[in-house]
Design a protein around this motif. Structure first.
Motif, PDB file in Angstrom:
ATOM      1  N   ARG A 294       0.666  -1.100  -0.198  1.00 13.38           N
ATOM      2  CA  ARG A 294       0.376   0.161   0.485  1.00 13.38           C
ATOM      3  C   ARG A 294       0.906   1.490   0.332  1.00 13.38           C
ATOM      4  O   ARG A 294       0.521   2.443  -0.556  1.00 13.38           O
ATOM      5  CB  ARG A 294      -1.144  -0.269   0.843  1.00 13.38           C
ATOM      6  CG  ARG A 294      -1.496   1.215   1.517  1.00 13.38           C
ATOM      7  CD  ARG A 294      -2.760   1.188   2.317  1.00 13.38           C
ATOM      8  NE  ARG A 294      -3.722  -0.253   1.587  1.00 13.38           N
ATOM      9  CZ  ARG A 294      -5.420   0.178   2.243  1.00 13.38           C
ATOM     10  NH1 ARG A 294      -4.737   0.257   3.938  1.00 13.38           N
ATOM     11  NH2 ARG A 294      -6.050  -0.429   1.436  1.00 13.38           N
ATOM     12  N   SER A 295       1.984   1.201   0.620  1.00 18.72           N
ATOM     13  CA  SER A 295       2.639   2.090   0.535  1.00 18.72           C
ATOM     14  C   SER A 295       3.685   2.444  -0.803  1.00 18.72           C
ATOM     15  O   SER A 295       3.521   4.028  -0.937  1.00 18.72           O
ATOM     16  CB  SER A 295       4.040   2.666   1.694  1.00 18.72           C
ATOM     17  OG  SER A 295       3.520   2.180   3.195  1.00 18.72           O
ATOM     18  N   VAL A 297       2.749   1.807  -3.716  1.00 24.35           N
ATOM     19  CA  VAL A 297       0.940   1.947  -4.481  1.00 24.35           C
ATOM     20  C   VAL A 297       0.296   3.494  -4.181  1.00 24.35           C
ATOM     21  O   VAL A 297       0.413   4.419  -4.926  1.00 24.35           O
ATOM     22  CB  VAL A 297       0.681   0.903  -4.339  1.00 24.35           C
ATOM     23  CG1 VAL A 297      -1.711   1.409  -5.510  1.00 24.35           C
ATOM     24  CG2 VAL A 297       0.407  -0.054  -5.378  1.00 24.35           C
ATOM     25  N   HIS A 298       0.860   3.984  -3.306  1.00 25.61           N
ATOM     26  CA  HIS A 298       0.177   5.531  -2.562  1.00 25.61           C
ATOM     27  C   HIS A 298       1.175   6.417  -3.530  1.00 25.61           C
ATOM     28  O   HIS A 298       1.118   7.420  -3.507  1.00 25.61           O
ATOM     29  CB  HIS A 298      -0.123   5.507  -0.664  1.00 25.61           C
ATOM     30  CG  HIS A 298      -1.539   4.469  -0.659  1.00 25.61           C
ATOM     31  ND1 HIS A 298      -1.615   4.823   0.403  1.00 25.61           N
ATOM     32  CD2 HIS A 298      -2.550   4.368  -1.129  1.00 25.61           C
ATOM     33  CE1 HIS A 298      -3.423   4.296   1.065  1.00 25.61           C
ATOM     34  NE2 HIS A 298      -3.738   4.059  -0.904  1.00 25.61           N
ATOM     35  N   GLY A 301       0.269   7.183  -6.776  1.00 31.45           N
ATOM     36  CA  GLY A 301      -1.067   7.893  -6.609  1.00 31.45           C
ATOM     37  C   GLY A 301      -1.758   6.824  -6.573  1.00 31.45           C
ATOM     38  O   GLY A 301      -3.067   7.637  -7.068  1.00 31.45           O
ATOM     39  N   GLN A 303      -3.905   3.718  -5.730  1.00 32.65           N
ATOM     40  CA  GLN A 303      -5.259   2.152  -4.558  1.00 32.65           C
ATOM     41  C   GLN A 303      -4.460   1.177  -4.539  1.00 32.65           C
ATOM     42  O   GLN A 303      -4.586   0.326  -5.657  1.00 32.65           O
ATOM     43  CB  GLN A 303      -6.812   2.910  -4.655  1.00 32.65           C
ATOM     44  CG  GLN A 303      -7.530   4.367  -4.672  1.00 32.65           C
ATOM     45  CD  GLN A 303      -7.214   5.070  -3.215  1.00 32.65           C
ATOM     46  OE1 GLN A 303      -7.399   4.297  -2.254  1.00 32.65           O
ATOM     47  NE2 GLN A 303      -6.137   5.976  -3.107  1.00 32.65           N
ATOM     48  N   TRP A 305      -6.044  -2.032  -2.588  1.00 30.92           N
ATOM     49  CA  TRP A 305      -7.024  -3.012  -1.364  1.00 30.92           C
ATOM     50  C   TRP A 305      -7.557  -4.123  -1.188  1.00 30.92           C
ATOM     51  O   TRP A 305      -6.821  -5.389  -2.383  1.00 30.92           O
ATOM     52  CB  TRP A 305      -8.487  -2.579  -1.841  1.00 30.92           C
ATOM     53  CG  TRP A 305      -9.001  -2.425  -2.976  1.00 30.92           C
ATOM     54  CD1 TRP A 305      -9.976  -3.880  -3.357  1.00 30.92           C
ATOM     55  CD2 TRP A 305      -8.550  -2.539  -4.081  1.00 30.92           C
ATOM     56  NE1 TRP A 305     -10.344  -4.099  -4.256  1.00 30.92           N
ATOM     57  CE2 TRP A 305      -9.439  -2.864  -5.078  1.00 30.92           C
ATOM     58  CE3 TRP A 305      -7.577  -1.304  -4.717  1.00 30.92           C
ATOM     59  CZ2 TRP A 305      -9.595  -2.894  -6.714  1.00 30.92           C
ATOM     60  CZ3 TRP A 305      -7.836  -0.802  -6.447  1.00 30.92           C
ATOM     61  CH2 TRP A 305      -8.360  -1.679  -6.912  1.00 30.92           C
ATOM     62  N   PHE A 317      -4.413  -3.429  -6.812  1.00 29.73           N
ATOM     63  CA  PHE A 317      -3.408  -1.762  -6.936  1.00 29.73           C
ATOM     64  C   PHE A 317      -4.208  -1.757  -8.082  1.00 29.73           C
ATOM     65  O   PHE A 317      -4.100  -1.947  -8.919  1.00 29.73           O
ATOM     66  CB  PHE A 317      -2.453  -2.349  -6.590  1.00 29.73           C
ATOM     67  CG  PHE A 317      -1.463  -3.032  -7.595  1.00 29.73           C
ATOM     68  CD1 PHE A 317      -0.632  -1.958  -8.357  1.00 29.73           C
ATOM     69  CD2 PHE A 317      -1.410  -4.573  -7.257  1.00 29.73           C
ATOM     70  CE1 PHE A 317      -0.163  -2.638  -9.054  1.00 29.73           C
ATOM     71  CE2 PHE A 317      -0.964  -5.135  -8.240  1.00 29.73           C
ATOM     72  CZ  PHE A 317       0.072  -4.276  -9.601  1.00 29.73           C
TER      73      PHE A 317
END
Length: 326
Positions: A294-295, A297-298, A301, A303, A305, A317
């Motif tokens: 998640r880090s 992918v964020h 920009g 998401q 899940w 993702f």
């Protein structure tokens, strides 16, 4: 006694020199004599909401409003307190009837320490894959093999060595902007499949990929995301079951989903928290894999899940797409 030889407690309450340097300190300072406050500096007045001109002569407890701080001022020493979400480091010194209580807000310092621990955990997790790949390459090169096959192993080892070098740079200078470039997803898929070949064989699993798309990402970070998700599918899914990596366009983004036949996940959101492992997790693990996913992918920009699709888990993702592949 000369003015220079006077102790802090001997200075008169209204001494402008004492008041100036005390008020310049960022720490909250209380000067105490025989259990009563003789002076508070500006930082202490802000911390406890007591005007400086009304603090003198009052008992320590009336100012600090905590018995733990009153006791600390009486005996001397150090302690840390959590107050309204802030971390305060409290130090008391004592010399006869004179004492001083110094309170420093170290919240930001503790936050930076926590971030450093977290960054170290992330980097150690990321080191695991290239180190394992290099071990496999070196073990293979111990045996006689055709020259072209040996050269292939050497190229793979050099590729992972370069990846390790980049991780070392991150460790030395912090997390810098990623080295994004335009690449086909198939490039990352092929690299992940090659690195996971031994694990796939051991679990008698097949790995298939969806349609290719042109994306914009850091190739190493994208590989790290894919490896984490596919390794989880291998670890938690039953032996011999296929794993499929699905792709789809979502406007200007490309969605990638790793599908496995593992048991239904009960709390998908918590799985992405740091140091969290699934209920069926066995063996040793840091619980950082999905947090890293998640880090990363964020960072570009997107998401990340997880959801249940029929009899399969889907770990998904998104990443920036580039139209017009081929």
């Amino acid at each position: 006694m000369t003015p220079q030889a006077r102790s802090e407690g001997d200075l008169p309450q209204g001494d402008p020199v004492q008041g100036a340097w005390l008020d310049a300190l960022p720490q909250a300072v209380l000067l105490i004599e025989s259990g009563s406050v003789t002076r508070v500096n500006a930082a202490a007045a802000r911390l406890w909401g007591v005007p400086q001109d009304r603090a003198a002569g009052r008992p320590v407890l009336e100012i600090v409003r905590r018995h733990t701080l009153e006791a600390l001022a009486e005996r001397g020493g150090e302690m840390e307190l959590e107050v309204s979400g802030r971390t305060l480091r409290c130090t008391a010194t004592r010399d006869g009837v004179h004492s001083a209580l110094i309170v420093e807000d170290v919240t930001d310092h503790r936050r930076r320490e926590a971030e450093l621990r977290e960054a170290t955990a992330v980097l150690s997790h990321e080191f695991r894959t290239p180190v394992a790949a290099l071990r496999g390459v070196l073990e293979a090169l111990e045996y006689d093999m055709p020259t072209d096959l040996a050269q292939n192993f050497v190229r793979q080892g050099l590729q992972e060595t370069e990846r390790l070098a980049r991780l070392v740079e991150d460790l030395a200078v912090g997390f810098r902007p990623t080295r994004a470039r335009t690449l086909p997803l198939a490039e990352a898929f092929a690299r992940a499949e090659r690195l996971l070949g031994t694990d796939l064989s051991a679990r008698q699993a097949t790995l298939t990929f969806g349609q290719d798309h042109l994306v914009r990402a850091d190739p190493d970070k994208l590989l790290q995301v894919l490896l984490n998700l596919i390794e989880n599918a291998l670890k938690y899914g039953p032996n011999g079951q296929p794993i499929h990596v699905r792709t789809a366009e979502r406007g200007t983004w490309v969605e990638v989903a790793v599908l496995d036949h593992g048991p239904a996940i009960s709390d998908s959101e918590n799985l992405f928290r740091a140091h969290t492992r699934g209920q069926g997790a066995t063996g040793q693990g840091s619980g950082m894999g999905l947090y890293i996913v998640r880090s990363i992918v964020h960072g570009w920009g997107g998401q990340a899940w997880a959801e249940r699709e029929g009899q399969q888990n889907a770990f998904c993702f998104t990443l920036p797409g580039v139209a017009g592949i081929g």
